[in-house]
Write an enzyme that holds these catalytic residues in place. Structure first.
Site, PDB file in Angstrom:
ATOM      1  CB  SER A  42      -1.093   0.026   1.235  1.00  0.00           C
ATOM      2  OG  SER A  42      -0.106   0.026   2.477  1.00  0.00           O
ATOM      3  CG  ASP A 332      -4.428   5.302   6.913  1.00  0.00           C
ATOM      4  OD1 ASP A 332      -3.341   5.079   7.217  1.00  0.00           O
ATOM      5  OD2 ASP A 332      -4.974   4.580   5.971  1.00  0.00           O
ATOM      6  CG  HIS A 335      -1.346   3.916   4.558  1.00  0.00           C
ATOM      7  ND1 HIS A 335      -2.601   3.259   5.167  1.00  0.00           N
ATOM      8  CD2 HIS A 335      -0.535   2.685   4.200  1.00  0.00           C
ATOM      9  CE1 HIS A 335      -2.544   2.017   4.690  1.00  0.00           C
ATOM     10  NE2 HIS A 335      -1.354   1.602   4.137  1.00  0.00           N
TER      11      HIS A 335
END
Length: 358
Positions: A42, A332, A335
């Site tokens: 990610s 978040d 991240h």
């Protein structure tokens, strides 16, 4: 200073000046990076997971609210991710498109593409947790990409493009936090050190495969200080919301293995230029001294409460998200924000990746 105006620190100002100088070198140098080709999780997924059946997605608000057009692309961020900034630093496009996104074709991918998938890792068992794209499948996509590139550019030019392309790898965090320390399987098979060796072996085989397919410029990404992610700090009640030392130590140990791997493979594979891009210390510096970089919050993230949310949980709490993400280190609970990504990317370019301009 007017209310709401952000203060530019000397450190950031100096960084911007150096980056501008670097961009001028890109235009002047005869050496070049033809494309940025990305594998990973990610941290570098630009939306591939939008097109596979998984819950590991971020193609909805408030993700992407600071991206061009305010669009949620599938990047786990409020804006751009590190590979977007790296691509731009080498005079290429300001973003690297996702391979599975039907909006793009080989003409777009010729100068950059990402095969990355959020929630994946080196270990196939990691990708199985949330049914995402394993690393071996990313390699298969890459082979298909090469065939399309040959058809588009001609075989000779395509080979040159691959040889001059910068291949970036960024993964490993999920292998530990999503798999080894969460699921029962691998921890019963391996000690932490054995698991690190297992993962490093997969990384080695992957790089050898890239080399066999014509790649000569490769960046092997290290792990960040995993124990300082808001999610880990929140769940470390006994630690009083401090960084979890055990996870940070694992990151340091694994990074040392990866660094040694780069030395080994550079010696064994003729013509390979493999570098180790380590985000650990710059991230730790940002987290420990956020004010030096213009940040106000480091232990909680922008999204909602900033402690547990990522993915769909972040979406549910969007009305409670912070108003200015650039003041936060994390977007978040897992991240970084676009601002953090830009600082880390510039650091890696100036400290490591600049070698590919020489």
């Amino acid at each position: 200073m007017e209310k709401g105006q952000r203060k530019t620190t000397p450190l950031l100002l100096c960084s911007h000046i150096v980056v501008l100088h670097l961009l001028s070198l890109v235009a002047e140098t005869s050496a070049k990076v033809s494309a940025v080709i990305v594998f990973g999780d990610s941290s570098v997924d630009a939306g591939n997971n939008n097109f596979i059946p998984t819950i590991a997605r971020s193609n909805f608000q408030p993700y992407g609210r600071d991206f061009e057009g305010g669009k949620a692309t599938g990047r786990f961020c409020n804006g751009r991710i590190p590979t977007d900034f790296i691509s731009e630093s080498f005079g290429l496009k300001p973003y690297v498109p996702a391979y599975l996104d039907p909006k793009y074709n080989i003409s777009d991918f010729a100068s950059g593409v990402t095969f990355a998938s959020a929630a994946t890792g080196y270990d196939n068992a990691t990708s199985d947790v949330l049914s995402v794209i394993p690393l071996w499948k990313q390699l298969e996509y890459y082979k298909g990409y090469q065939k399309n590139l040959s058809a588009y550019l001609g075989e000779s030019k395509a080979k040159d493009t691959i040889a001059e392309a910068l291949h970036l790898m960024s993964l490993g965090t999920n292998d530990f936090l999503e798999n080894y320390y969460t699921m029962p399987g691998r921890a019963s098979q391996f000690t932490p050190q054995q698991y690190q060796n297992f993962l490093a072996g997969i990384a080695e085989n992957f790089i050898r495969s890239l080399y066999g397919l014509g790649a000569r410029k490769v960046s092997l990404g290290g792990l960040p200080p995993m124990g300082c992610l808001p999610l880990e700090r929140t769940t470390s009640i006994a630690g009083g919301n401090d960084c979890v030392a055990r996870y940070n130590n694992i990151a340091l140990e694994f990074n040392n293995r990866l660094k040694n791997l780069t030395i080994k493979l550079n010696q064994e594979l003729p013509g390979l230029k493999l570098v180790f891009s380590n985000p650990y210390y710059i991230m730790l510096s940002i987290i420990k001294r956020p004010q030096l970089y213009g940040f106000e919050s480091t232990s909680v993230a922008c999204c909602a409460t900033g402690m547990f949310e990522m993915g769909y949980a972040c979406s549910r709490g969007q009305m409670f998200s912070c108003t200015d993400a650039s003041k936060y280190v994390f977007w978040d609970s897992f991240h970084p924000t676009e601002m953090t990504n830009s600082i880390v990317a510039k650091y890696v370019v100036l400290r490591v990746l600049y070698q590919f301009l020489q």
